[in-house]
Design a protein around this motif. Sequence first.
Motif, PDB file in Angstrom:
ATOM      1  N   THR A 223      70.621  40.119  15.299  1.00  6.98           N
ATOM      2  CA  THR A 223      69.699  39.598  14.284  1.00  6.98           C
ATOM      3  C   THR A 223      70.098  39.947  12.854  1.00  6.98           C
ATOM      4  O   THR A 223      69.410  39.561  11.919  1.00  6.98           O
TER       5      THR A 223
ATOM      6  N   ARG B 120      60.398  41.946  11.289  1.00  6.14           N
ATOM      7  CA  ARG B 120      61.604  41.603  10.542  1.00  6.14           C
ATOM      8  C   ARG B 120      61.590  42.396   9.237  1.00  6.14           C
ATOM      9  O   ARG B 120      60.690  42.265   8.420  1.00  6.14           O
TER      10      ARG B 120
ATOM     11  N   ALA C 251      74.583  35.150   9.144  1.00  5.52           N
ATOM     12  CA  ALA C 251      74.599  35.967  10.349  1.00  5.52           C
ATOM     13  C   ALA C 251      75.930  36.696  10.449  1.00  5.52           C
ATOM     14  O   ALA C 251      76.988  36.128  10.174  1.00  5.52           O
TER      15      ALA C 251
ATOM     16  N   PHE D  80      67.075  42.161   9.295  1.00 10.32           N
ATOM     17  CA  PHE D  80      67.260  42.430  10.720  1.00 10.32           C
ATOM     18  C   PHE D  80      65.901  42.569  11.387  1.00 10.32           C
ATOM     19  O   PHE D  80      64.892  42.792  10.722  1.00 10.32           O
ATOM     20  N   ASP D  81      65.902  42.418  12.718  1.00 12.97           N
ATOM     21  CA  ASP D  81      64.670  42.500  13.506  1.00 12.97           C
ATOM     22  C   ASP D  81      64.665  43.752  14.360  1.00 12.97           C
ATOM     23  O   ASP D  81      65.721  44.236  14.791  1.00 12.97           O
TER      24      ASP D  81
ATOM     25  N   LYS E 234      71.585  39.857   9.252  1.00 11.08           N
ATOM     26  CA  LYS E 234      72.058  38.854   8.298  1.00 11.08           C
ATOM     27  C   LYS E 234      72.312  39.528   6.949  1.00 11.08           C
ATOM     28  O   LYS E 234      71.518  40.355   6.496  1.00 11.08           O
TER      29      LYS E 234
ATOM     30  N   THR F  68      57.659  42.163  17.523  1.00  9.11           N
ATOM     31  CA  THR F  68      58.915  42.129  16.786  1.00  9.11           C
ATOM     32  C   THR F  68      58.623  42.058  15.292  1.00  9.11           C
ATOM     33  O   THR F  68      57.830  41.228  14.844  1.00  9.11           O
TER      34      THR F  68
END
Length: 138
Positions: free
Chosen positions: A61, A28, A68, A102-103, A63, A26
């Motif tokens: 995810t 970011r 959020a 975001f992820d 923001k 993952t």
Amino acid sequence: ESEKSAALLEKADGNTDEDNPEVGDTLRYTIQTRNTIEDSLIENLTISDVIPEGLEYVPGTLKVNGEAVTDEEDDDQGHYVDGKVVGHFGNVEDTEWHTLVFDVVVLPGQAGKDIENTAVVDGDNIDDPDEPREDVEI
């Protein structure tokens, strides 16, 4: 002024390369921008990013300026629709950094590839949108 970066957030089970992203990991992404001219206005500032092939957005995810937001296109300041994340910042008169975070997960088939990801920073009164870019080696 705009910047984009990607950080390795979480290793997938079985992945051992702590320094480099691998399939299943993952990442970011952080995209930030700021107005560099005192006492000026950027109308309806937006940051948008089409998720490139080989990456999959992680739902929930997103923001905008650390807050959020939902993935739906609704009354909050961001959304993820049709493979694209968008953050809305409204009119910006300050010179503070504004961020979209975001992820994503690296999908199978990306080993040994470079994934290029370019965002667009724009506003109603910007003639030449900024396009901060980040390349990630998988």
